[in-house]
Design an enzyme around this catalytic site. Structure first.
Site, PDB file in Angstrom:
ATOM      1  N   ASP A 112       8.915 -14.007 -69.496  1.00 33.79           N
ATOM      2  CA  ASP A 112       9.137 -12.706 -69.193  1.00 33.79           C
ATOM      3  C   ASP A 112       8.905 -11.764 -70.314  1.00 33.79           C
ATOM      4  O   ASP A 112       9.927 -11.900 -71.266  1.00 33.79           O
ATOM      5  CB  ASP A 112      10.533 -12.606 -68.296  1.00 33.79           C
ATOM      6  N   HIS A 119      14.715  -1.044 -68.054  1.00 37.58           N
ATOM      7  CA  HIS A 119      15.295  -0.712 -66.972  1.00 37.58           C
ATOM      8  C   HIS A 119      15.529   0.810 -66.975  1.00 37.58           C
ATOM      9  O   HIS A 119      16.402   1.496 -67.556  1.00 37.58           O
ATOM     10  CB  HIS A 119      16.646  -1.089 -66.848  1.00 37.58           C
ATOM     11  N   HIS A 168      18.670 -11.875 -58.008  1.00 43.96           N
ATOM     12  CA  HIS A 168      18.791 -10.525 -58.440  1.00 43.96           C
ATOM     13  C   HIS A 168      17.542  -9.908 -57.475  1.00 43.96           C
ATOM     14  O   HIS A 168      17.043 -10.110 -56.603  1.00 43.96           O
ATOM     15  CB  HIS A 168      18.043 -10.811 -59.837  1.00 43.96           C
ATOM     16  N   HIS A 183      18.739 -15.089 -68.214  1.00 45.48           N
ATOM     17  CA  HIS A 183      18.327 -14.220 -69.365  1.00 45.48           C
ATOM     18  C   HIS A 183      18.424 -15.173 -70.597  1.00 45.48           C
ATOM     19  O   HIS A 183      18.842 -15.108 -71.869  1.00 45.48           O
ATOM     20  CB  HIS A 183      19.535 -13.210 -69.889  1.00 45.48           C
ATOM     21  N   GLU A 186       9.198  -7.957 -58.736  1.00 49.34           N
ATOM     22  CA  GLU A 186       9.627  -9.289 -59.382  1.00 49.34           C
ATOM     23  C   GLU A 186      10.371 -10.500 -58.903  1.00 49.34           C
ATOM     24  O   GLU A 186      11.495 -10.699 -59.064  1.00 49.34           O
ATOM     25  CB  GLU A 186      10.100  -8.921 -60.930  1.00 49.34           C
ATOM     26  N   HIS A 191      12.938  -2.523 -60.632  1.00 53.42           N
ATOM     27  CA  HIS A 191      13.532  -1.473 -61.272  1.00 53.42           C
ATOM     28  C   HIS A 191      12.783  -0.356 -61.743  1.00 53.42           C
ATOM     29  O   HIS A 191      11.386  -0.812 -61.803  1.00 53.42           O
ATOM     30  CB  HIS A 191      14.495  -1.950 -62.367  1.00 53.42           C
ATOM     31  N   ASP A 215      23.732  -5.484 -95.852  1.00 49.06           N
ATOM     32  CA  ASP A 215      23.237  -4.316 -95.972  1.00 49.06           C
ATOM     33  C   ASP A 215      21.701  -4.318 -95.113  1.00 49.06           C
ATOM     34  O   ASP A 215      20.912  -3.270 -95.364  1.00 49.06           O
ATOM     35  CB  ASP A 215      23.147  -3.939 -97.285  1.00 49.06           C
ATOM     36  N   ARG A 273       9.463 -16.869 -61.261  1.00 51.51           N
ATOM     37  CA  ARG A 273       9.434 -15.493 -61.356  1.00 51.51           C
ATOM     38  C   ARG A 273       7.907 -14.941 -61.591  1.00 51.51           C
ATOM     39  O   ARG A 273       7.249 -15.355 -62.463  1.00 51.51           O
ATOM     40  CB  ARG A 273      10.391 -14.825 -62.123  1.00 51.51           C
ATOM     41  N   GLU A 286       5.966 -11.120 -62.067  1.00 52.88           N
ATOM     42  CA  GLU A 286       6.506  -9.874 -62.159  1.00 52.88           C
ATOM     43  C   GLU A 286       5.441  -8.831 -62.742  1.00 52.88           C
ATOM     44  O   GLU A 286       4.588  -9.101 -63.714  1.00 52.88           O
ATOM     45  CB  GLU A 286       7.673  -9.540 -63.290  1.00 52.88           C
ATOM     46  N   TYR A 299      15.089 -19.721 -57.876  1.00 48.75           N
ATOM     47  CA  TYR A 299      15.730 -20.526 -58.899  1.00 48.75           C
ATOM     48  C   TYR A 299      16.504 -21.587 -58.132  1.00 48.75           C
ATOM     49  O   TYR A 299      17.412 -21.293 -57.725  1.00 48.75           O
ATOM     50  CB  TYR A 299      16.702 -19.769 -59.747  1.00 48.75           C
ATOM     51  N   ASP A 311       6.570  -4.842 -68.477  1.00 49.93           N
ATOM     52  CA  ASP A 311       7.445  -5.774 -68.274  1.00 49.93           C
ATOM     53  C   ASP A 311       6.824  -6.880 -67.326  1.00 49.93           C
ATOM     54  O   ASP A 311       6.627  -6.394 -66.060  1.00 49.93           O
ATOM     55  CB  ASP A 311       8.943  -5.174 -67.694  1.00 49.93           C
TER      56      ASP A 311
HETATM   57  N1  GLY Z   1      12.825  -8.455 -68.499  1.00 53.11           N
HETATM   58  C1  GLY Z   1      13.889  -7.724 -67.720  1.00 53.11           C
HETATM   59  C2  GLY Z   1      13.578  -7.784 -66.259  1.00 53.11           C
HETATM   60  O1  GLY Z   1      12.642  -8.205 -65.912  1.00 53.11           O
HETATM   61  O2  GLY Z   1      14.134  -6.821 -65.684  1.00 53.11           O
HETATM   62 MN    MN Z   2      10.911  -8.878 -66.894  1.00 51.29          MN
HETATM   63 MN    MN Z   3      11.862  -6.198 -64.861  1.00 50.11          MN
END
Ligand code: GLY
Ligand code: MN
Ligand code: MN
Length: 432
Positions: free
Chosen positions: A256, A357, A346, A239, A380, A350, A37, A401, A403, A384, A267
């Site tokens: 990240d 996003h 990737h 992820h 970003e 975005h 619950d 990465r 970003e 890899y 982000d």
């Molecule tokens: N943290 C998600 C992205 O970088 O798009």
């Molecule tokens: Mn990110």
């Molecule tokens: Mn991002």
């Protein structure tokens, strides 16, 4: 802080665009059970929040631009001292009128009773088709009831997706929205820098995660998404969210993470050496990603296509990978064939806003849309490198990465997250 007047302006603009024959219906996010619950922390639906600033569940906003009076209606929970003793205060009907600026408010339980009548005289119902299947069904049910009662002669014929109208509006940020985004960026930047300072041999991913969360919660903020704290080759899992392993003494750690302030997200990604010193191989790859990010950020200008900054990053990364011997062949050919995707799988960014996003079309009429002032994007790029036999030993298992959150201004790109060390030397200096 977004004021009630701004929420009201957003509704007026939407009503104007939807037209006098329209009815607009939006629902609050449902509460979600975590287990037994207990619930997940409640997060309002971004579209609903954008138009109301209302943070409670069990609510439906109805806009009727064609009416003389009572155009803006809220169906929500009534005050209830007994329930409020357990769950905290509710705005109630009077609060919805006075604080949210609604023309009228009704108990949420009366929705089925009242709504079909409100539809009379409307030709179109705008709602977020497919977002909430129960609401979709109810809307169709209300419409059918009304049409059956009038032998199909009255009641809206068209159900139209609200997405385009609403999401175009959300894409360009107002001054007050940018204030919130700046605040989210600053808190997230401090948190990231704290994680860098905390990092040392013997620390774990969880130690760094705790630094981030401590800084967010100190400001009454939540993470905007599940943070990624990935030591060593955990960074190859894009992820990765376990965030519970020991950090490799001689490896990198990729974080990240960002928080949200008043619903608006930041982000940020940074990658740094656990020991505080980049190895020559780590630094070479790091500087390549950094060069790609610089080239990309330089494209975040009004009038440039959204795609341009991804293309700039891809070109820089591919050229660098050729130089390092990780790719071989003709630069244009490797880009054309997307051969770089083996190491960079990737996109370079975005939209950013109430959703990490964020909403808004990336293409219009088959073309990449052009950037406009006060859009906010992430930039970003990453690399890899896996463990395949054909990859020289020194590069294997490295994931990087970088970003940042960039506002499109009248000319030069503005980096909202610039206070986090980004150059390899700066990172080493902060970690010392
Ligand atoms: N943290 C998600 C992205 O970088 O798009
Ligand atoms: Mn990110
Ligand atoms: Mn991002």
């Amino acid at each position: 802080m977004i004021r009630a007047e701004e929420f009201a302006r957003r509704r007026l603009r939407l009503m104007e665009e939807a037209g006098e024959q329209a009815m607009v219906v939006l629902a609050a996010a449902p509460e979600a059970i975590r287990n037994g619950d207990s619930h997940y922390p409640y997060r309002q639906d971004s579209d609903f929040f954008y138009l109301t600033g209302f943070a409670e569940p069990d609510a439906v906003l109805v806009l009727l631009p064609g009416r003389e009076k009572a155009q803006q209606l809220m169906f929500c929970r009534e005050r209830n001292p007994e329930r409020e003793r357990w769950d905290g205060p509710r705005l109630g009907l009077e609060g919805a009128r006075e604080q949210l600026g609604m023309d009228d408010a009704f108990p949420i339980e009366d929705l089925d009773e009242i709504l079909p009548g409100l539809m009379e005289g409307c030709e179109r119902i705008y709602h977020l088709v497919g977002k909430d299947l129960q609401l979709d069904q109810r809307i169709i049910g209300w419409r059918n009831r009304l049409r059956a009662a009038h032998k199909g002669e009255r009641g809206p014929g068209e159900l139209v997706s609200l997405e385009h109208l609403l999401h175009e509006q959300r894409l360009i940020k107002s001054r007050d929205e940018l204030r919130c985004m700046n605040k989210a960026a600053r808190i997230s930047a401090t948190a990231m820098t704290r994680a860098m300072r905390r990092c040392q041999a013997g620390a774990s991913e969880a130690d760094l995660m705790a630094e981030l969360l401590h800084e967010y919660h100190r400001h009454s903020c939540q993470p905007a998404y599940q943070p990624i704290v990935a030591g060593g080759d955990n960074a190859l899992v894009l992820h990765y969210i376990a965030n519970n392993r020991a950090l490799p003494d001689d490896g990198l750690v990729l974080i990240d993470a960002g928080c949200e302030f008043q619903g608006y997200a930041a982000d940020i990604s940074r990658t740094f050496p656990v020991s505080g010193r980049f190895s020559p191989a780590q630094r070479e790859l790091y500087d390549l990603v950094l060069a790609a990010q610089n080239a990309a950020i330089d494209q975040v200008r009004p009038g440039r296509p959204f795609e341009a900054y991804h293309e700039a990053a891809v070109r820089t990364l591919t050229a660098g990978l050729i130089e390092l011997g990780l790719l071989s062949g003709d630069l244009d050919q490797l880009i054309e064939n997307q051969t770089y995707r083996r190491f960079y799988m990737h996109k370079t960014g975005h939209w950013l806003g109430l959703d990490v996003h964020d909403v808004g079309d990336y293409r219009l009429e088959g073309q990449s849309r052009v950037l406009e002032k006060n859009m906010v994007v992430t930039v970003e790029p990453g690399l890899y490198i896996g463990y395949e036999d054909d990859i020289p030993e020194q590069w294997r298992g490295i994931g990087i990465r970088i970003e940042d959150d960039i506002r499109v201004t009248g000319d030069e790109p503005e980096n909202l997250t610039r206070s986090v060390p980004r150059l390899a030397d700066e990172i080493e200096a902060v970690m010392r």
